[in-house]
Design a protein around this motif. Structure first.
Motif, PDB file in Angstrom:
ATOM      1  N   ASP A  34     -64.930 -57.763  -6.712  1.00  0.00           N
ATOM      2  CA  ASP A  34     -65.325 -57.512  -8.102  1.00  0.00           C
ATOM      3  C   ASP A  34     -66.770 -57.949  -8.344  1.00  0.00           C
ATOM      4  OD1 ASP A  34     -62.810 -56.525  -8.609  1.00  0.00           O
ATOM      5  OD2 ASP A  34     -62.057 -58.386  -9.502  1.00  0.00           O
ATOM      6  N   TYR A  35     -67.161 -59.071  -7.748  1.00  0.00           N
ATOM      7  CA  TYR A  35     -68.524 -59.581  -7.936  1.00  0.00           C
ATOM      8  C   TYR A  35     -69.550 -58.617  -7.347  1.00  0.00           C
ATOM      9  CZ  TYR A  35     -72.610 -62.616  -7.602  1.00  0.00           C
ATOM     10  OH  TYR A  35     -73.872 -63.134  -7.702  1.00  0.00           O
ATOM     11  N   VAL A  36     -69.283 -58.127  -6.135  1.00  0.00           N
ATOM     12  CA  VAL A  36     -70.203 -57.187  -5.490  1.00  0.00           C
ATOM     13  C   VAL A  36     -70.313 -55.902  -6.309  1.00  0.00           C
ATOM     14  CG1 VAL A  36     -70.477 -55.683  -3.472  1.00  0.00           C
ATOM     15  CG2 VAL A  36     -69.948 -58.104  -3.162  1.00  0.00           C
ATOM     16  N   ASP A  37     -69.192 -55.397  -6.783  1.00  0.00           N
ATOM     17  CA  ASP A  37     -69.209 -54.166  -7.578  1.00  0.00           C
ATOM     18  C   ASP A  37     -69.965 -54.369  -8.889  1.00  0.00           C
ATOM     19  OD1 ASP A  37     -67.744 -52.935  -5.615  1.00  0.00           O
ATOM     20  OD2 ASP A  37     -65.812 -53.147  -6.640  1.00  0.00           O
ATOM     21  N   MET A  38     -69.880 -55.563  -9.445  1.00  0.00           N
ATOM     22  CA  MET A  38     -70.518 -55.864 -10.721  1.00  0.00           C
ATOM     23  C   MET A  38     -72.045 -55.885 -10.615  1.00  0.00           C
ATOM     24  SD  MET A  38     -69.932 -59.318 -12.994  1.00  0.00           S
ATOM     25  CE  MET A  38     -70.785 -60.313 -11.754  1.00  0.00           C
ATOM     26  N   LEU A  39     -72.568 -56.063  -9.403  1.00  0.00           N
ATOM     27  CA  LEU A  39     -74.017 -56.178  -9.216  1.00  0.00           C
ATOM     28  C   LEU A  39     -74.745 -54.838  -9.277  1.00  0.00           C
ATOM     29  CD1 LEU A  39     -74.085 -58.881  -6.401  1.00  0.00           C
ATOM     30  CD2 LEU A  39     -74.812 -59.163  -8.778  1.00  0.00           C
ATOM     31  N   SER A  40     -74.032 -53.734  -9.370  1.00  0.00           N
ATOM     32  CA  SER A  40     -74.675 -52.431  -9.549  1.00  0.00           C
ATOM     33  C   SER A  40     -75.521 -52.470 -10.830  1.00  0.00           C
ATOM     34  CB  SER A  40     -73.613 -51.332  -9.672  1.00  0.00           C
ATOM     35  OG  SER A  40     -72.953 -51.146  -8.442  1.00  0.00           O
ATOM     36  N   PRO A  41     -76.679 -51.796 -10.853  1.00  0.00           N
ATOM     37  CA  PRO A  41     -77.163 -50.778  -9.907  1.00  0.00           C
ATOM     38  C   PRO A  41     -77.901 -51.337  -8.690  1.00  0.00           C
ATOM     39  CG  PRO A  41     -78.710 -50.970 -11.691  1.00  0.00           C
ATOM     40  CD  PRO A  41     -77.575 -51.912 -12.014  1.00  0.00           C
ATOM     41  N   ALA A  92     -73.611 -56.215  -0.844  1.00  0.00           N
ATOM     42  CA  ALA A  92     -72.569 -56.096   0.176  1.00  0.00           C
ATOM     43  C   ALA A  92     -72.237 -57.475   0.714  1.00  0.00           C
ATOM     44  CB  ALA A  92     -73.021 -55.189   1.316  1.00  0.00           C
ATOM     45  N   ILE A  93     -71.018 -57.619   1.194  1.00  0.00           N
ATOM     46  CA  ILE A  93     -70.605 -58.820   1.912  1.00  0.00           C
ATOM     47  C   ILE A  93     -70.494 -58.450   3.383  1.00  0.00           C
ATOM     48  CG2 ILE A  93     -68.793 -60.527   2.255  1.00  0.00           C
ATOM     49  CD1 ILE A  93     -68.121 -60.310  -0.678  1.00  0.00           C
ATOM     50  N   LEU A  94     -71.219 -59.192   4.213  1.00  0.00           N
ATOM     51  CA  LEU A  94     -71.236 -58.947   5.651  1.00  0.00           C
ATOM     52  C   LEU A  94     -70.647 -60.148   6.371  1.00  0.00           C
ATOM     53  CD1 LEU A  94     -74.980 -57.799   5.903  1.00  0.00           C
ATOM     54  CD2 LEU A  94     -73.012 -56.386   5.327  1.00  0.00           C
ATOM     55  N   ASP A  95     -70.098 -59.904   7.550  1.00  0.00           N
ATOM     56  CA  ASP A  95     -69.723 -61.049   8.367  1.00  0.00           C
ATOM     57  C   ASP A  95     -70.902 -61.416   9.262  1.00  0.00           C
ATOM     58  OD1 ASP A  95     -69.721 -59.360  10.592  1.00  0.00           O
ATOM     59  OD2 ASP A  95     -67.541 -59.298  10.778  1.00  0.00           O
ATOM     60  N   SER A  96     -70.729 -62.420  10.098  1.00  0.00           N
ATOM     61  CA  SER A  96     -71.846 -62.942  10.883  1.00  0.00           C
ATOM     62  C   SER A  96     -72.339 -61.970  11.950  1.00  0.00           C
ATOM     63  CB  SER A  96     -71.438 -64.259  11.549  1.00  0.00           C
ATOM     64  OG  SER A  96     -70.296 -64.072  12.372  1.00  0.00           O
ATOM     65  N   LYS A  97     -71.582 -60.899  12.205  1.00  0.00           N
ATOM     66  CA  LYS A  97     -71.990 -59.900  13.199  1.00  0.00           C
ATOM     67  C   LYS A  97     -72.479 -58.616  12.537  1.00  0.00           C
ATOM     68  CE  LYS A  97     -68.773 -61.781  16.588  1.00  0.00           C
ATOM     69  NZ  LYS A  97     -67.566 -61.547  17.417  1.00  0.00           N
ATOM     70  N   TRP A  98     -72.795 -58.697  11.241  1.00  0.00           N
ATOM     71  CA  TRP A  98     -73.341 -57.578  10.465  1.00  0.00           C
ATOM     72  C   TRP A  98     -72.329 -56.468  10.199  1.00  0.00           C
ATOM     73  CZ3 TRP A  98     -76.783 -59.290  14.501  1.00  0.00           C
ATOM     74  CH2 TRP A  98     -77.864 -60.043  14.041  1.00  0.00           C
ATOM     75  N   LEU A 145     -69.439 -65.531   6.508  1.00  0.00           N
ATOM     76  CA  LEU A 145     -69.725 -64.496   5.526  1.00  0.00           C
ATOM     77  C   LEU A 145     -71.110 -64.694   4.931  1.00  0.00           C
ATOM     78  CD1 LEU A 145     -66.355 -64.270   3.540  1.00  0.00           C
ATOM     79  CD2 LEU A 145     -67.056 -63.007   5.584  1.00  0.00           C
ATOM     80  N   GLN A 146     -71.727 -63.585   4.536  1.00  0.00           N
ATOM     81  CA  GLN A 146     -73.020 -63.653   3.874  1.00  0.00           C
ATOM     82  C   GLN A 146     -73.115 -62.528   2.850  1.00  0.00           C
ATOM     83  OE1 GLN A 146     -76.044 -63.162   6.908  1.00  0.00           O
ATOM     84  NE2 GLN A 146     -74.725 -61.833   8.100  1.00  0.00           N
ATOM     85  N   LEU A 147     -73.821 -62.817   1.768  1.00  0.00           N
ATOM     86  CA  LEU A 147     -74.014 -61.830   0.706  1.00  0.00           C
ATOM     87  C   LEU A 147     -75.399 -61.218   0.840  1.00  0.00           C
ATOM     88  CD1 LEU A 147     -73.252 -60.461  -2.041  1.00  0.00           C
ATOM     89  CD2 LEU A 147     -74.355 -62.429  -3.151  1.00  0.00           C
ATOM     90  N   TYR A 148     -75.446 -59.900   0.917  1.00  0.00           N
ATOM     91  CA  TYR A 148     -76.718 -59.179   0.898  1.00  0.00           C
ATOM     92  C   TYR A 148     -76.928 -58.631  -0.503  1.00  0.00           C
ATOM     93  CZ  TYR A 148     -80.040 -55.345   1.319  1.00  0.00           C
ATOM     94  OH  TYR A 148     -81.104 -54.497   1.124  1.00  0.00           O
ATOM     95  N   LEU A 149     -78.130 -58.843  -1.050  1.00  0.00           N
ATOM     96  CA  LEU A 149     -78.472 -58.297  -2.362  1.00  0.00           C
ATOM     97  C   LEU A 149     -79.845 -57.657  -2.283  1.00  0.00           C
ATOM     98  CD1 LEU A 149     -77.903 -57.921  -5.395  1.00  0.00           C
ATOM     99  CD2 LEU A 149     -78.981 -60.157  -5.778  1.00  0.00           C
TER     100      LEU A 149
END
Length: 249
Positions: free
Chosen positions: A101-108, A112-118, A236-240
């Motif tokens: 929900d948090y990732v979707d809310m960041l639109s426009p 994305a949420i990535l793991d340590s291997k991208w 986990l890592q958050l890309y913005l």
């Protein structure tokens, strides 16, 4: 017509290979390096050939100075020799409904949420729209080298690709064995093998600016790209990617 060169399959990061490549970058012979460091030609040769895999800290200090390594490369040198402890294995932890929900809310903006291997575990529609083909490939590193549209989208494709490879090299030494499969899958790309042979090392992004092309609207964009690790789930890592003004043509 320029003749293509078929590079060898990438090898795992090795101390000797790294030293030899950095020596050649400085236009030094083995004799030059031996003279500057105060060690014999034979000893330098043994290091580069992998016969001396665990030189002392004093030797590494001399090599680092002689090769004029930057701080990132120097740390990589010590880790290759086993003198810097590898980071602990990241604990497991999946994404939650709140994460989605948090990732979707960041639109426009692109998120994305990535793991340590991208691997992309979840991304909003804006992220997948800009990075066309990534939803199908599912992994950022694979997308760079295996998705045809990546070169059209990433306006500084070579610099970004080299950064990602250098980051992978760093992680492979920090977490031995965890990234071997990633290396194998990327090795089908001739361009990946060529960049891998350059022995570059990066510990993360050097700048927050990223230039991308919005293929849907035929416009170039400047993104402010940030990556934050999750403090409680280290895998986990958050890309913005914050969308800004159109990039100059």
């Amino acid at each position: 017509m320029r003749q293509s060169v078929d590079h060898e399959n990438p090898a795992l990061p090795q101390l000797g290979t790294f030293v030899a490549q950095r020596r050649r970058t400085r236009s030094l012979t083995q004799s030059d390096l031996a003279r500057v460091t105060g060690y014999s030609n034979t000893y330098v040769s043994h290091i580069e050939q992998g016969q001396q895999k665990r030189p002392s800290k004093d030797v590494l200090d001399q090599l680092s100075q002689a090769l004029q390594l930057n701080p990132t490369d120097a740390r990589h040198l010590y880790r290759l020799a086993g003198l810097s402890p590898a980071a602990p294995t990241a604990p497991s932890g999946g994404i939650t409904r709140d994460d989605i929900d948090y990732v979707d809310m960041l639109s426009p903006h692109l998120a994305a949420i990535l793991d340590s291997k991208w691997n992309v575990l979840h991304a909003n529609t804006d992220y997948y729209r800009i990075y066309r083909g990534l939803e199908t490939v599912g992994n950022v590193l694979y997308w760079f080298f295996l998705a045809p549209d990546s070169r059209r989208i990433m306006l500084e494709w070579e610099a970004e690709a080299r950064l990602t490879i250098g980051w992978l090299r760093h992680l492979m030494v920090m977490h031995p064995g965890e990234y071997d499969e990633v290396l194998t899958k990327c090795s089908v790309s001739t361009q990946f093998r060529a960049y891998w042979s350059d022995q570059q090392v990066f510990e993360g992004r050097q700048t927050s600016q990223m230039l991308v092309r919005d293929l849907d609207h035929d416009v170039d964009l400047t993104l402010t790209a940030q990556v934050w690790p999750d403090p409680t789930r280290l895998n986990l890592q958050l890309y913005l990617g914050i969308t800004g003004k159109a990039a100059p043509q």
